[in-house]
Design an enzyme around this catalytic site. Structure first.
Site, PDB file in Angstrom:
ATOM      1  CG  ASP A  89      39.444 -23.952  59.146  1.00 23.01           C
ATOM      2  OD1 ASP A  89      39.646 -22.781  59.883  1.00 23.01           O
ATOM      3  OD2 ASP A  89      40.338 -25.010  59.200  1.00 23.01           O
ATOM      4  CB  SER A  90      36.300 -20.195  62.255  1.00 21.66           C
ATOM      5  OG  SER A  90      36.128 -19.088  61.357  1.00 21.66           O
TER       6      SER A  90
ATOM      7  CG  ASP B 194      40.845 -21.212  56.479  1.00 24.83           C
ATOM      8  OD1 ASP B 194      42.108 -20.585  56.209  1.00 24.83           O
ATOM      9  OD2 ASP B 194      40.530 -20.871  57.820  1.00 24.83           O
TER      10      ASP B 194
ATOM     11  CE  LYS C 171      43.429 -18.121  57.718  1.00 25.12           C
ATOM     12  NZ  LYS C 171      43.478 -19.369  58.532  1.00 25.12           N
TER      13      LYS C 171
ATOM     14  CD  GLU D 229      44.925 -23.706  61.110  1.00 26.03           C
ATOM     15  OE1 GLU D 229      45.187 -24.644  61.567  1.00 26.03           O
ATOM     16  OE2 GLU D 229      43.877 -23.206  61.279  1.00 26.03           O
TER      17      GLU D 229
ATOM     18  CD  GLU E 126      43.553 -18.433  65.676  1.00 29.56           C
ATOM     19  OE1 GLU E 126      43.552 -18.728  64.954  1.00 29.56           O
ATOM     20  OE2 GLU E 126      42.799 -18.642  66.583  1.00 29.56           O
TER      21      GLU E 126
HETATM   22  O1  KIV Z   1      39.272 -19.650  60.489  1.00 28.30           O
HETATM   23  C1  KIV Z   1      39.327 -18.726  60.812  1.00 28.30           C
HETATM   24  O2  KIV Z   1      38.076 -17.969  60.834  1.00 28.30           O
HETATM   25  C2  KIV Z   1      40.699 -18.259  60.862  1.00 28.30           C
HETATM   26  C3  KIV Z   1      40.784 -16.941  61.379  1.00 28.30           C
HETATM   27  C4  KIV Z   1      40.638 -17.089  62.978  1.00 28.30           C
HETATM   28  C5  KIV Z   1      42.098 -16.194  61.194  1.00 28.30           C
HETATM   29  O3  KIV Z   1      41.607 -18.758  60.672  1.00 28.30           O
END
Ligand code: KIV
Length: 272
Positions: free
Chosen positions: A49-50, A88, A118, A120, A187
């Site tokens: 989600d970055s 994510d 994924k 968090e 992280e």
């Molecule tokens: O969103 C993302 O890119 C991430 C990585 C930094 C692990 O969660």
């Protein structure tokens, strides 16, 4: 029986089996073209989600929607043929309850056909991790600095800098492991703690700003390529793509302005 040519992608259990073995290589990917380039060199690609910050210019990952993640997830799946693709779950799509998480994870899996999601959170998300894995959805956990909680954490801060904060993070790693996560991202966790967690848990740890002793590493692709204007201290740039792009655009601009582009070899003549 399928009429499609089978695509043999890395699976979540294959990533788990790499615990303590050959280091796991991973990168983020948000579009088909870069996913195709990275595919031969990584074990998994994370549609992180970055992308909200890196591709869409948001100040944080919080505005990212499920539809946006699914759109980029589909693109990465079209580009990569071998790597496991992990997508994510964005902020607000899983925290309310395990059934909410399941419904949205199912949408991600059905619409993108990726191999895992994924999310968090450590101990606080263990019940959800268990709920999803019990229902056939491989989950990668993510602990330490969890950017979706930056408002609660008071910023993007390294975790575990003091020994009295270690136990909480060790418990987080243990909780997601027991809940069935196939791997866990660590992280921005202080190096000795990340190394210690790697020794403690039987699933692979994937470090980002953590420790070389983690079972694998991940970086945001644009950061390591030298394309992001600002990067965290732990990022090593393996390229200067931003500079190359700027130089190429400046050359193009100069040629257009001086009327030397397109040259004859880049134009079409009439056919006699
Ligand atoms: O969103 C993302 O890119 C991430 C990585 C930094 C692990 O969660």
């Amino acid at each position: 029986m399928s009429v499609q040519k089978p695509i043999r992608r890395t699976t979540a259990p294959q990533i788990t089996a790499r615990k303590g073995g050959e280091p796991i290589v991973s990168l983020t990917a948000y579009h088909a073209h870069t996913a195709a380039i990275a595919d031969n060199h990584v074990d998994f690609l994370l549609v992180g989600d970055s992308l909200g910050m890196v591709m869409h210019g948001f100040e944080s990952t919080l505005p990212v929607t499920l539809d946006l993640m699914i759109m980029h997830g589909k693109a990465v799946m079209r580009g990569a043929q071998k790597a496991l693709v992990v997508v994510d779950m964005p902020f607000g799509s899983y925290e309310e309850s395990p059934p909410q998480a399941f419904q949205n994870a199912v949408r991600i899996i059905k619409e993108t056909e990726c191999g895992a999601v994924k999310l968090e959170g450590g101990a606080r998300m263990a019940e959800t991790v268990n709920y999803l894995t019990e229902r056939g959805i491989p989950v990668m956990a993510h602990i330490g600095l969890t950017p979706q909680s930056f408002n609660v954490m008071g910023g993007f801060k390294t975790q575990g800098r003091t020994r009295d904060s270690w136990q909480v993070l060790e418990d987080d790693a243990q909780a997601v492991t027991e809940a069935g996560a196939f791997a866990v991202v660590l992280e921005a966790i202080a190096e000795p703690l990340a190394a210690r967690i790697t020794e403690q848990v039987p699933i692979p740890t994937i470090g980002i700003g953590a420790s070389a002793k983690c079972d694998g590493q991940i970086l945001v692709m644009e950061d390591m390529l030298g394309l992001s204007p600002r990067v965290p201290k732990f990022v090593r740039k393996f390229g200067e793509v931003g500079r190359f792009i700027e130089e190429a655009i400046a050359d193009y601009s100069a040629e257009v302005r001086s009327r030397s582009f397109p040259a004859e070899e880049h134009t079409y003549d009439v056919k006699d």
